[in-house]
Scaffold this active site. Structure first.
Site, short mmCIF file in Angstrom:
data_model
loop_
_atom_site.label_atom_id
_atom_site.label_comp_id
_atom_site.label_asym_id
_atom_site.label_seq_id
_atom_site.Cartn_x
_atom_site.Cartn_y
_atom_site.Cartn_z
CE1 TYR A 65 -10.58 0.17 6.88
CE2 TYR A 65 -11.48 1.53 8.65
CZ TYR A 65 -10.43 1.17 7.83
OH TYR A 65 -9.21 1.80 7.96
N GLY B 126 1.24 5.08 3.31
CA GLY B 126 2.24 4.10 2.87
C GLY B 126 3.29 4.75 1.99
CB SER C 269 -8.18 1.84 11.81
OG SER C 269 -9.06 2.93 11.92
N GLY D 264 0.81 -1.22 0.00
CA GLY D 264 0.00 0.00 0.00
C GLY D 264 0.83 1.26 0.00
N1 LIG Z 1 -7.01 7.35 5.92
C1 LIG Z 1 -7.40 7.14 7.15
O1 LIG Z 1 -8.06 8.00 7.78
C2 LIG Z 1 -7.06 5.87 7.86
C3 LIG Z 1 -7.39 5.77 9.23
C4 LIG Z 1 -7.07 4.59 9.91
C5 LIG Z 1 -6.42 3.57 9.24
N2 LIG Z 1 -6.13 3.69 7.91
C6 LIG Z 1 -5.46 2.57 7.24
O2 LIG Z 1 -4.29 3.05 6.63
C7 LIG Z 1 -3.88 2.14 5.59
C8 LIG Z 1 -3.44 2.93 4.38
O3 LIG Z 1 -4.55 3.63 3.88
P1 LIG Z 1 -4.46 5.14 3.33
O4 LIG Z 1 -5.30 5.97 4.23
O5 LIG Z 1 -3.06 5.52 3.06
O6 LIG Z 1 -5.33 4.97 1.98
P2 LIG Z 1 -4.97 4.96 0.42
O7 LIG Z 1 -4.35 6.24 0.00
O8 LIG Z 1 -6.26 4.56 -0.24
O9 LIG Z 1 -3.91 3.79 0.29
C9 LIG Z 1 -4.28 2.45 0.32
C10 LIG Z 1 -3.19 1.62 -0.31
O10 LIG Z 1 -3.58 0.23 -0.26
C11 LIG Z 1 -3.45 -0.33 -1.57
N3 LIG Z 1 -4.40 -1.44 -1.77
C12 LIG Z 1 -5.73 -1.45 -1.53
N4 LIG Z 1 -6.25 -2.64 -1.89
C13 LIG Z 1 -5.23 -3.39 -2.38
C14 LIG Z 1 -5.13 -4.68 -2.92
N5 LIG Z 1 -6.21 -5.48 -3.07
N6 LIG Z 1 -3.92 -5.14 -3.32
C15 LIG Z 1 -2.82 -4.37 -3.21
N7 LIG Z 1 -2.85 -3.11 -2.71
C16 LIG Z 1 -4.04 -2.63 -2.31
C17 LIG Z 1 -3.76 0.86 -2.49
O11 LIG Z 1 -3.30 0.56 -3.78
P3 LIG Z 1 -3.94 1.28 -5.11
O12 LIG Z 1 -3.09 2.48 -5.37
O13 LIG Z 1 -3.82 0.23 -6.16
O14 LIG Z 1 -5.36 1.64 -4.80
C18 LIG Z 1 -2.97 1.97 -1.79
O15 LIG Z 1 -1.61 1.88 -2.07
C19 LIG Z 1 -5.08 1.20 5.39
O16 LIG Z 1 -4.80 -0.04 6.02
C20 LIG Z 1 -6.22 1.90 6.12
O17 LIG Z 1 -7.18 0.99 6.60
C21 LIG Z 1 -6.43 4.83 7.22
#
Ligand SMILES: NC(=O)c1ccc[n+]([C@@H]2O[C@H](COP(=O)([O-])OP(=O)(O)OC[C@H]3O[C@@H](n4cnc5c(N)ncnc54)[C@H](OP(=O)(O)O)[C@@H]3O)[C@@H](O)[C@H]2O)c1
Length: 279
Positions: free
Chosen positions: A163, A16, A138, A10
């Protein structure tokens, strides 16, 4: 981080990607795991423009068990050592979807991929000890309870609930893995990054993506959201800490359901059965 190899999922966007860039700037060689070639190559190019290290990328869809296993085998074949594994890829889905393994998509992507990839890289991590595993969980685990009779949410689907339960799984997995691998020299911790303005939720569909987009106007930046991830992957302060949940670079207490060691053991057993596939 000079001389260290960090595997991260990610890292094509969000926290990430920021973590990958910061860790690379500290001297780590990054191994990215991504599903989309275009986004993957773009992220790799941005990463390479910052440092002269031989960063690399492996492609696969982390919602499919066969792909999780292939990715782990491919990375293990390419890398002699892995100092840090960051399980971070995750998503939320507005409606229930089922993978080709007949698993609910959130559970498969957000939980099972962490489990299968980590176990698939076990030998490399053990050979590299002291090594670290960092799992992005989270605060959305709050108020959620696992239903072991319905891990695939067949009885009813609410995106936030499903989720949140997948993120509860991340904390339980962290605890159980830390317990099972204690004494190996490998630490395992997880974190809540805060509510971060990333691409998270953008593709979740319908009202949910609208609501998430609106809420993001008050969210923190990906740079801020990535801080705890970077801290757990690199700081000497946490070299001997394992099995903990962090928020804002400090240990935090997750809910009682997330500290339930019997549930953590049971989740491990159920996940191992799914990983092994039908008999
Ligand atoms: N944003 C928030 O407020 C928040 C809060 C708490 C926890 N989190 C957690 O933080 C983590 C990162 O999320 P983010 O907020 O940085 O969101 P993001 O910008 O949407 O990044 C998500 C990443 O996961 C990858 N991904 C999703 N499904 C996948 C799959 N099937 N196979 C391979 N890669 C996949 C995406 O790849 P693509 O580029 O191909 O889509 C992207 O690189 C997640 O685990 C999320 O649950 C986020």
């Amino acid at each position: 981080m000079h001389g260290k190899v960090v595997v991260i999922t990610g890292a094509t966007s969000g926290i990430g990607e920021v973590a990958a860039q910061r860790l690379a700037a500290m001297g780590a060689r990054m191994v990215l795991v991504a599903r989309d070639k275009e986004r993957g190559e773009a992220a790799l190019t941005r990463l390479r423009s910052g440092t002269s290290l031989a960063h690399s990328i492996h492609y696969g869809d982390l919602s499919r068990i066969s792909e999780m296993k292939r990715l782990a085998a491919q990375i293990a074949a390419a890398e002699r050592r892995i100092d840090v594994l960051i399980n971070n890829a995750g998503a939320i889905f507005g409606s229930r979807q089922v993978t080709e393994d007949n698993l609910e998509l959130t559970f498969a992507t957000n939980h099972l991929a962490y489990f299968v990839l980590t176990l698939g890289l076990r030998e490399r991590l053990f050979a590299s000890a002291p090594a670290r595993i960092v799992n992005t969980a989270s605060g959305a685990h709050k108020g959620r309870v696992l239903d072991f009779d319905d891990l695939q949410s067949t009885k009813g689907y609410s995106a936030m609930n499903v989720y949140g339960r997948s993120k509860l799984c991340n904390i339980l997995f962290t605890r159980e893995l830390s317990r099972r691998w204690s004494g190996s020299g490998i630490t395992v911790n997880c974190l809540h990054p805060g509510f971060v303005a990333t691409r998270f939720g953008d593709g979740s569909g319908g009202l949910l993506s609208y609501g998430v987009r609106l809420a993001k106007t008050i969210a923190i930046s990906p740079e801020k959201g990535a801080q705890t991830l970077i801290y757990l992957a690199s700081s000497p302060d946490v070299a001997g800490v394992s099995g903990e949940y962090f928020y804002q670079c400090r240990p935090a207490t997750p809910t009682q359901e997330a500290r339930d060691d019997a549930a953590a053991k049971r989740l491990w057993i159920e996940s191992a059965k799914l990983e092994a596939g039908p008999k």
